[in-house]
Design a protein around this motif. Structure first.
Motif, PDB file in Angstrom:
ATOM      1  N   ASP A   1      -2.340  -2.679  -0.552  1.00 47.47           N
ATOM      2  CA  ASP A   1      -2.909  -1.478  -0.300  1.00 47.47           C
ATOM      3  C   ASP A   1      -2.912  -0.361  -1.372  1.00 47.47           C
ATOM      4  OD1 ASP A   1      -3.603  -2.453   2.461  1.00 47.47           O
ATOM      5  OD2 ASP A   1      -1.750  -1.054   3.308  1.00 47.47           O
ATOM      6  N   THR A   2      -1.958  -0.478  -2.230  1.00 51.22           N
ATOM      7  CA  THR A   2      -1.431   0.340  -3.305  1.00 51.22           C
ATOM      8  C   THR A   2      -2.671   0.044  -4.396  1.00 51.22           C
ATOM      9  OG1 THR A   2       0.580   0.881  -2.543  1.00 51.22           O
ATOM     10  CG2 THR A   2       0.002   1.253  -5.030  1.00 51.22           C
ATOM     11  N   MET A   3      -2.722  -1.466  -4.494  1.00 57.34           N
ATOM     12  CA  MET A   3      -3.374  -2.002  -5.747  1.00 57.34           C
ATOM     13  C   MET A   3      -5.140  -2.125  -5.464  1.00 57.34           C
ATOM     14  SD  MET A   3      -1.540  -2.824  -8.180  1.00 57.34           S
ATOM     15  CE  MET A   3      -2.479  -3.900  -9.075  1.00 57.34           C
ATOM     16  N   GLN A   4      -5.326  -1.907  -4.368  1.00 56.13           N
ATOM     17  CA  GLN A   4      -6.721  -1.870  -3.803  1.00 56.13           C
ATOM     18  C   GLN A   4      -7.617  -0.877  -4.598  1.00 56.13           C
ATOM     19  OE1 GLN A   4      -7.911  -4.647  -2.192  1.00 56.13           O
ATOM     20  NE2 GLN A   4      -9.915  -3.910  -2.881  1.00 56.13           N
ATOM     21  N   PRO A   5      -7.322   0.273  -4.586  1.00 56.50           N
ATOM     22  CA  PRO A   5      -8.183   1.344  -5.483  1.00 56.50           C
ATOM     23  C   PRO A   5      -8.421   0.953  -6.728  1.00 56.50           C
ATOM     24  CG  PRO A   5      -6.634   2.452  -4.186  1.00 56.50           C
ATOM     25  CD  PRO A   5      -6.455   0.902  -3.788  1.00 56.50           C
ATOM     26  N   LEU A   6      -7.190   0.607  -7.480  1.00 57.70           N
ATOM     27  CA  LEU A   6      -7.045   0.073  -8.800  1.00 57.70           C
ATOM     28  C   LEU A   6      -8.027  -1.152  -8.951  1.00 57.70           C
ATOM     29  CD1 LEU A   6      -6.220  -0.087 -11.635  1.00 57.70           C
ATOM     30  CD2 LEU A   6      -4.017  -1.074 -10.845  1.00 57.70           C
ATOM     31  N   ARG A   7      -8.085  -2.180  -8.089  1.00 60.54           N
ATOM     32  CA  ARG A   7      -8.953  -3.093  -8.202  1.00 60.54           C
ATOM     33  C   ARG A   7     -10.419  -2.989  -8.093  1.00 60.54           C
ATOM     34  NH1 ARG A   7      -5.823  -7.652  -8.789  1.00 60.54           N
ATOM     35  NH2 ARG A   7      -3.639  -7.559  -7.720  1.00 60.54           N
ATOM     36  N   ASP A   8     -10.589  -1.909  -7.394  1.00 61.77           N
ATOM     37  CA  ASP A   8     -12.097  -1.540  -6.906  1.00 61.77           C
ATOM     38  C   ASP A   8     -12.639  -0.710  -8.117  1.00 61.77           C
ATOM     39  OD1 ASP A   8     -11.959  -2.783  -4.413  1.00 61.77           O
ATOM     40  OD2 ASP A   8     -11.734  -0.828  -3.280  1.00 61.77           O
ATOM     41  N   GLY A   9     -11.975   0.239  -8.526  1.00 61.04           N
ATOM     42  CA  GLY A   9     -12.274   1.087  -9.826  1.00 61.04           C
ATOM     43  C   GLY A   9     -12.382   0.125 -11.078  1.00 61.04           C
ATOM     44  N   PHE A  10     -11.666  -0.769 -11.255  1.00 59.46           N
ATOM     45  CA  PHE A  10     -11.671  -1.655 -12.478  1.00 59.46           C
ATOM     46  C   PHE A  10     -12.851  -2.641 -12.356  1.00 59.46           C
ATOM     47  CE2 PHE A  10     -10.851  -5.820 -14.175  1.00 59.46           C
ATOM     48  CZ  PHE A  10     -10.756  -5.581 -15.561  1.00 59.46           C
ATOM     49  N   ASP A  11     -13.272  -3.137 -11.058  1.00 57.55           N
ATOM     50  CA  ASP A  11     -14.394  -4.073 -10.632  1.00 57.55           C
ATOM     51  C   ASP A  11     -15.714  -2.902 -11.042  1.00 57.55           C
ATOM     52  OD1 ASP A  11     -12.903  -6.250 -10.121  1.00 57.55           O
ATOM     53  OD2 ASP A  11     -13.144  -6.039  -8.019  1.00 57.55           O
ATOM     54  N   LEU A  12     -15.765  -1.889 -10.870  1.00 52.53           N
ATOM     55  CA  LEU A  12     -16.988  -0.988 -11.010  1.00 52.53           C
ATOM     56  C   LEU A  12     -16.955  -0.627 -12.705  1.00 52.53           C
ATOM     57  CD1 LEU A  12     -16.733   1.451  -8.048  1.00 52.53           C
ATOM     58  CD2 LEU A  12     -18.424  -0.568  -8.159  1.00 52.53           C
TER      59      LEU A  12
ATOM     60  N   GLU B   1     -10.775  -3.644 -24.073  1.00 59.19           N
ATOM     61  CA  GLU B   1     -10.552  -2.774 -23.172  1.00 59.19           C
ATOM     62  C   GLU B   1     -10.466  -3.578 -21.536  1.00 59.19           C
ATOM     63  OE1 GLU B   1     -13.457   1.153 -24.440  1.00 59.19           O
ATOM     64  OE2 GLU B   1     -14.211  -0.247 -23.022  1.00 59.19           O
ATOM     65  N   LEU B   2     -11.315  -4.464 -21.541  1.00 54.70           N
ATOM     66  CA  LEU B   2     -11.424  -5.118 -20.434  1.00 54.70           C
ATOM     67  C   LEU B   2     -10.018  -5.993 -20.505  1.00 54.70           C
ATOM     68  CD1 LEU B   2     -13.137  -6.592 -18.104  1.00 54.70           C
ATOM     69  CD2 LEU B   2     -13.600  -8.149 -19.588  1.00 54.70           C
ATOM     70  N   ASP B   3      -9.667  -6.690 -21.475  1.00 56.05           N
ATOM     71  CA  ASP B   3      -8.366  -7.467 -21.629  1.00 56.05           C
ATOM     72  C   ASP B   3      -7.183  -6.616 -21.505  1.00 56.05           C
ATOM     73  OD1 ASP B   3      -6.969  -9.866 -22.261  1.00 56.05           O
ATOM     74  OD2 ASP B   3      -6.233  -9.067 -24.302  1.00 56.05           O
ATOM     75  N   ALA B   4      -7.030  -5.469 -21.851  1.00 55.32           N
ATOM     76  CA  ALA B   4      -5.921  -4.687 -21.676  1.00 55.32           C
ATOM     77  C   ALA B   4      -5.680  -4.196 -20.242  1.00 55.32           C
ATOM     78  CB  ALA B   4      -5.942  -3.166 -22.582  1.00 55.32           C
ATOM     79  N   MET B   5      -6.814  -3.771 -19.481  1.00 55.87           N
ATOM     80  CA  MET B   5      -6.824  -3.331 -18.253  1.00 55.87           C
ATOM     81  C   MET B   5      -6.626  -4.521 -17.264  1.00 55.87           C
ATOM     82  SD  MET B   5      -9.779  -0.341 -18.069  1.00 55.87           S
ATOM     83  CE  MET B   5      -9.897   0.575 -19.279  1.00 55.87           C
ATOM     84  N   ARG B   6      -7.148  -5.564 -17.513  1.00 50.98           N
ATOM     85  CA  ARG B   6      -6.930  -6.967 -16.605  1.00 50.98           C
ATOM     86  C   ARG B   6      -5.026  -7.256 -16.713  1.00 50.98           C
ATOM     87  NH1 ARG B   6     -10.514 -10.880 -18.115  1.00 50.98           N
ATOM     88  NH2 ARG B   6     -12.026 -10.062 -16.607  1.00 50.98           N
ATOM     89  N   THR B   7      -4.693  -7.117 -17.911  1.00 54.76           N
ATOM     90  CA  THR B   7      -3.348  -7.610 -18.071  1.00 54.76           C
ATOM     91  C   THR B   7      -2.437  -6.437 -17.328  1.00 54.76           C
ATOM     92  OG1 THR B   7      -3.798  -8.545 -20.174  1.00 54.76           O
ATOM     93  CG2 THR B   7      -1.520  -8.023 -19.875  1.00 54.76           C
ATOM     94  N   MET B   8      -2.706  -5.117 -17.596  1.00 53.64           N
ATOM     95  CA  MET B   8      -2.067  -4.012 -17.291  1.00 53.64           C
ATOM     96  C   MET B   8      -2.373  -4.131 -15.568  1.00 53.64           C
ATOM     97  SD  MET B   8       0.303  -2.048 -17.684  1.00 53.64           S
ATOM     98  CE  MET B   8       1.045  -1.438 -16.275  1.00 53.64           C
ATOM     99  N   ILE B   9      -3.136  -4.462 -15.094  1.00 60.08           N
ATOM    100  CA  ILE B   9      -3.269  -4.500 -13.518  1.00 60.08           C
ATOM    101  C   ILE B   9      -2.308  -5.914 -12.790  1.00 60.08           C
ATOM    102  CG2 ILE B   9      -4.742  -5.623 -11.544  1.00 60.08           C
ATOM    103  CD1 ILE B   9      -6.960  -4.247 -13.113  1.00 60.08           C
ATOM    104  N   ASP B  10      -2.305  -6.787 -13.698  1.00 61.45           N
ATOM    105  CA  ASP B  10      -1.172  -7.697 -13.215  1.00 61.45           C
ATOM    106  C   ASP B  10       0.140  -7.365 -13.377  1.00 61.45           C
ATOM    107  OD1 ASP B  10      -3.214  -9.674 -12.510  1.00 61.45           O
ATOM    108  OD2 ASP B  10      -3.237 -10.693 -14.296  1.00 61.45           O
ATOM    109  N   LEU B  11       0.544  -6.739 -14.473  1.00 56.22           N
ATOM    110  CA  LEU B  11       1.881  -6.173 -14.695  1.00 56.22           C
ATOM    111  C   LEU B  11       2.015  -5.025 -13.734  1.00 56.22           C
ATOM    112  CD1 LEU B  11       1.801  -6.171 -18.600  1.00 56.22           C
ATOM    113  CD2 LEU B  11       3.094  -7.485 -17.037  1.00 56.22           C
TER     114      LEU B  11
END
Length: 175
Positions: A35-46, A112-122
């Motif tokens: 639930d905490t990760m969902q807004p992050l994932r949605d925003g990142f996808d957009l 930017e994509l690479d840095a954010m994708r990695t940080m989402i997992d971290l």
């Protein structure tokens, strides 16, 4: 003459002691992390698709700032360089999208994509190591720092439909 008291009973516990223990001493559940990760994932996808609003960007950026606060707390250590790279990627994305004080969404560039994708997992890994009180403490410190520097703090639901200014609590009076 009064006699000294060697024992004083403490405050009587109020509320549910099991809820207090769960809040302060148990890790976030899988559902809470999701639930905490969902807004992050949605925003990142957009942002990746190039259709993110400024509100979506703010949510993503804020979550990465919370990750930075978690790092400073010392619960999960060793991610400072990744977090700084990600915050720099967010800053460059913001500079590109905010042209002449008008938000124009753009797609993320590869770095930017690479840095954010990695940080989402971290960040998901970070959340799996935290208790609810540690997460709230990190968010509380970020909110306090933002308000003390004159910034605005908003409360948002998962869908960002009703974004509204957060009310500050007055000393001793709950909001």
């Amino acid at each position: 003459m009064s006699r000294p008291r060697f024992f004083r009973s403490g405050r009587k516990p109020q509320g549910n002691p099991l809820a207090v223990i769960n809040h302060h001493h148990t890790l976030l559940t899988t559902k809470e992390v999701a639930d905490t990760m969902q807004p992050l994932r949605d925003g990142f996808d957009l942002m990746r698709a190039g259709v993110a609003s400024n509100d979506h960007y703010v949510v993503v950026y804020t979550i990465f700032r919370i990750a930075n606060e978690i790092e400073k707390q010392g619960v999960v250590r060793g991610l400072a360089e990744h977090i700084q790279q990600t915050l720099q990627a967010c800053d460059s994305y913001y500079a590109r999208c905010m042209h002449a004080n008008v938000w124009t969404p753009h797609e993320l560039e590869f770095a930017e994509l690479d840095a954010m994708r990695t940080m989402i997992d971290l960040h998901e890994f970070q959340l799996q190591q935290l208790t609810a009180s540690e997460l709230q403490a990190a968010a509380g410190k970020l909110i306090a720092r933002t308000q003390s520097t004159g910034g605005q703090v908003y409360q948002a639901g998962i869908d960002l439909a009703n974004l509204k200014p957060m009310q500050q609590q007055k000393q001793g009076v709950p909001a």
